[in-house]
Design an enzyme around this catalytic site. Sequence first.
Site, PDB file in Angstrom:
ATOM      1  N   PHE A   1       6.187   5.402   7.596  1.00  0.00           N
ATOM      2  CA  PHE A   1       5.706   4.196   6.918  1.00  0.00           C
ATOM      3  C   PHE A   1       6.613   3.898   5.722  1.00  0.00           C
ATOM      4  O   PHE A   1       6.899   4.794   4.920  1.00  0.00           O
ATOM      5  CB  PHE A   1       4.254   4.380   6.477  1.00  0.00           C
ATOM      6  CG  PHE A   1       3.620   3.108   5.995  1.00  0.00           C
ATOM      7  CD1 PHE A   1       3.287   2.103   6.881  1.00  0.00           C
ATOM      8  CD2 PHE A   1       3.389   2.902   4.654  1.00  0.00           C
ATOM      9  CE1 PHE A   1       2.717   0.919   6.438  1.00  0.00           C
ATOM     10  CE2 PHE A   1       2.817   1.717   4.197  1.00  0.00           C
ATOM     11  CZ  PHE A   1       2.475   0.727   5.102  1.00  0.00           C
TER      12      PHE A   1
ATOM     13  N   ASP B   1       0.527  12.737   5.019  1.00  0.00           N
ATOM     14  CA  ASP B   1      -0.074  11.450   4.673  1.00  0.00           C
ATOM     15  C   ASP B   1      -1.159  11.168   5.713  1.00  0.00           C
ATOM     16  O   ASP B   1      -0.861  11.017   6.905  1.00  0.00           O
ATOM     17  CB  ASP B   1       0.988  10.339   4.663  1.00  0.00           C
ATOM     18  CG  ASP B   1       0.425   9.024   4.165  1.00  0.00           C
ATOM     19  OD1 ASP B   1      -0.790   8.784   4.333  1.00  0.00           O
ATOM     20  OD2 ASP B   1       1.205   8.215   3.607  1.00  0.00           O
TER      21      ASP B   1
ATOM     22  N   TYR C   1      -8.680   2.368   1.623  1.00  0.00           N
ATOM     23  CA  TYR C   1      -9.127   1.041   2.088  1.00  0.00           C
ATOM     24  C   TYR C   1      -9.017   0.831   3.586  1.00  0.00           C
ATOM     25  O   TYR C   1      -9.303  -0.240   4.083  1.00  0.00           O
ATOM     26  CB  TYR C   1      -8.367  -0.072   1.349  1.00  0.00           C
ATOM     27  CG  TYR C   1      -6.857   0.045   1.339  1.00  0.00           C
ATOM     28  CD1 TYR C   1      -6.113  -0.309   2.445  1.00  0.00           C
ATOM     29  CD2 TYR C   1      -6.185   0.503   0.219  1.00  0.00           C
ATOM     30  CE1 TYR C   1      -4.738  -0.194   2.438  1.00  0.00           C
ATOM     31  CE2 TYR C   1      -4.808   0.621   0.195  1.00  0.00           C
ATOM     32  CZ  TYR C   1      -4.087   0.271   1.313  1.00  0.00           C
ATOM     33  OH  TYR C   1      -2.727   0.388   1.311  1.00  0.00           O
ATOM     34  N   LYS C   2      -8.577   1.857   4.330  1.00  0.00           N
ATOM     35  CA  LYS C   2      -8.464   1.694   5.787  1.00  0.00           C
ATOM     36  C   LYS C   2      -9.784   2.133   6.440  1.00  0.00           C
ATOM     37  O   LYS C   2     -10.797   1.478   6.238  1.00  0.00           O
ATOM     38  CB  LYS C   2      -7.247   2.460   6.282  1.00  0.00           C
ATOM     39  CG  LYS C   2      -5.958   1.785   5.791  1.00  0.00           C
ATOM     40  CD  LYS C   2      -4.698   2.558   6.109  1.00  0.00           C
ATOM     41  CE  LYS C   2      -3.498   1.765   5.599  1.00  0.00           C
ATOM     42  NZ  LYS C   2      -2.300   2.588   5.446  1.00  0.00           N
TER      43      LYS C   2
ATOM     44  N   ARG D   1      -0.703  -5.303  16.671  1.00  0.00           N
ATOM     45  CA  ARG D   1      -1.386  -4.022  16.472  1.00  0.00           C
ATOM     46  C   ARG D   1      -2.902  -4.232  16.357  1.00  0.00           C
ATOM     47  O   ARG D   1      -3.355  -5.183  15.720  1.00  0.00           O
ATOM     48  CB  ARG D   1      -0.840  -3.362  15.192  1.00  0.00           C
ATOM     49  CG  ARG D   1      -1.242  -1.920  15.001  1.00  0.00           C
ATOM     50  CD  ARG D   1      -0.602  -1.352  13.756  1.00  0.00           C
ATOM     51  NE  ARG D   1      -1.145  -1.986  12.555  1.00  0.00           N
ATOM     52  CZ  ARG D   1      -1.112  -1.447  11.335  1.00  0.00           C
ATOM     53  NH1 ARG D   1      -0.533  -0.271  11.150  1.00  0.00           N
ATOM     54  NH2 ARG D   1      -1.620  -2.076  10.300  1.00  0.00           N
TER      55      ARG D   1
HETATM   56  C1  LIG Z   1      -1.520   2.264   4.389  1.00  0.00           C
HETATM   57  C2  LIG Z   1      -0.524   3.321   4.110  1.00  0.00           C
HETATM   58  C3  LIG Z   1      -0.059   3.541   2.811  1.00  0.00           C
HETATM   59  C4  LIG Z   1      -0.549   2.664   1.697  1.00  0.00           C
HETATM   60  O1  LIG Z   1       0.038   2.922   0.489  1.00  0.00           O
HETATM   61  P1  LIG Z   1      -0.419   2.082  -0.787  1.00  0.00           P
HETATM   62  O2  LIG Z   1       0.169   2.798  -1.909  1.00  0.00           O
HETATM   63  O3  LIG Z   1      -1.927   2.063  -0.790  1.00  0.00           O
HETATM   64  O4  LIG Z   1       0.076   0.699  -0.623  1.00  0.00           O
HETATM   65  C5  LIG Z   1       0.827   4.560   2.608  1.00  0.00           C
HETATM   66  N1  LIG Z   1       1.268   5.328   3.631  1.00  0.00           N
HETATM   67  C6  LIG Z   1       0.849   5.135   4.892  1.00  0.00           C
HETATM   68  C7  LIG Z   1       1.337   5.994   5.989  1.00  0.00           C
HETATM   69  C8  LIG Z   1      -0.049   4.115   5.166  1.00  0.00           C
HETATM   70  O5  LIG Z   1      -0.458   3.904   6.406  1.00  0.00           O
END
Ligand SMILES: *Cc1c(COP(=O)(O)O)cnc(C)c1O
Length: 409
Positions: A124, A195, A220-221, A368
């Site tokens: 990511f 992560d 938030y997911k 997705r």
């Molecule tokens: C959604 C997500 C993030 C989000 O990071 P933010 O700091 O909240 O923007 C980070 N890493 C992964 C793998 C994600 O899926």
Amino acid sequence: MTRDDALALDAADPLAGFRDAFDLPAGVTYLDGNSLGPPPRAVHARLARTMSREWGQGLVRSWNTADWISAPARVGGKIARLIGAKPSEVVVADSTTVNLFKLAAGALSLRPGRGTILSETGNFPTDLYALQGLAALTPERARLHTVAAEDLPGAIDGDTAVVVLTHVHYKTARAWDMAALTAAAHARGALILWDLSHSTGALAVDLNGAGADLAVGCGYKYLNGGPGAPAFLFVAERHQAAIASPLTGWMGHAQPFAFEDGFRPAADIRAQTTGTPPILALAALEAGVDLQLQADPAQVEAKGLALADIFVGEVMARCGDPALTLASVRDARRGLHVAFAHPQGYALVQALMSQGVVGDFRAPDIARFGFSPLFLSFAQVWDAAAALAEILATRGWDRPEFQARAAVT
Ligand SMILES: *Cc1c(COP(=O)(O)O)cnc(C)c1O
């Protein structure tokens, strides 16, 4: 599979009752809970209480009387139960990006003779960006090395301080074997930092069962904590005394309210926190976590995998469009979203959205769809697959209004 089969699965679904716990618009099939979870109904009352009684009436006293000051550790302790950690090993803080930066730097502090941070090409982006920033800040100390997934764990060597991997990949949905990769890192003396953004609240994660060192994840997911909800971080108990944070703020001090000039870290997980916690956002996140804790993680994982599988099966069975290919893994260890590659992926997602089916687009060509188990029904997913197949068959995406790109895709 027929629609009646889907209805039969709904009738036998042990999680079916959770749908009413969410405030979702009528007529919407929400296949994007992996990007932004919807609000649990309980959030309204929870926020109202925090606003009026705690903030409004209690004012600054609420740091004590409403125990605001303990909220990061309290909510972290609840998240711990979802990821196989001890309550004392998890705290809510900052964003996922910031936490990843802090813990990767912390890993370097635990492995002084080693300079390589190892990650995956195509991880990511924010994870790679944070690691690039860390390496740029300390060029004499650390370098970032990325390799393709198939070259891991072979790329872990005697200079590797930490392996940083996203447990479930945001596009392919492939899930790493957490125990195997953790063992591979340890066998070469390296640490591992997971992560869990696409895992928490989705898969039955067991950090301590896998022997993991460090982890971060998103609020938030699948945890439905609200837009920009604070994130969490995990430091295994055995590392807490030695790991150093690169961002030493007063909330990480042993005695924040002693107002000393010199930083002395807290002896526990709080040492990884930085500044004042966002209490309103924490209140919303706690409502999401409390709801998640009522569900059996094994049932959550099983239902999500089944929904994703039905969606892929139905789309592939009906679809005659050779331009559509499955971009997520199917018969492998995986998370709860599905990705299709299509040259008109963006317009496809927009066309579906015009029918009330909400997914998202990931450049350059990925449509997705996420399958949050707590609020989706099998019949909804079956209908969404039929709608997608119909749009593909009729080129329903081929309208100018579906081409205009918004800022957030
Ligand atoms: C959604 C997500 C993030 C989000 O990071 P933010 O700091 O909240 O923007 C980070 N890493 C992964 C793998 C994600 O899926």
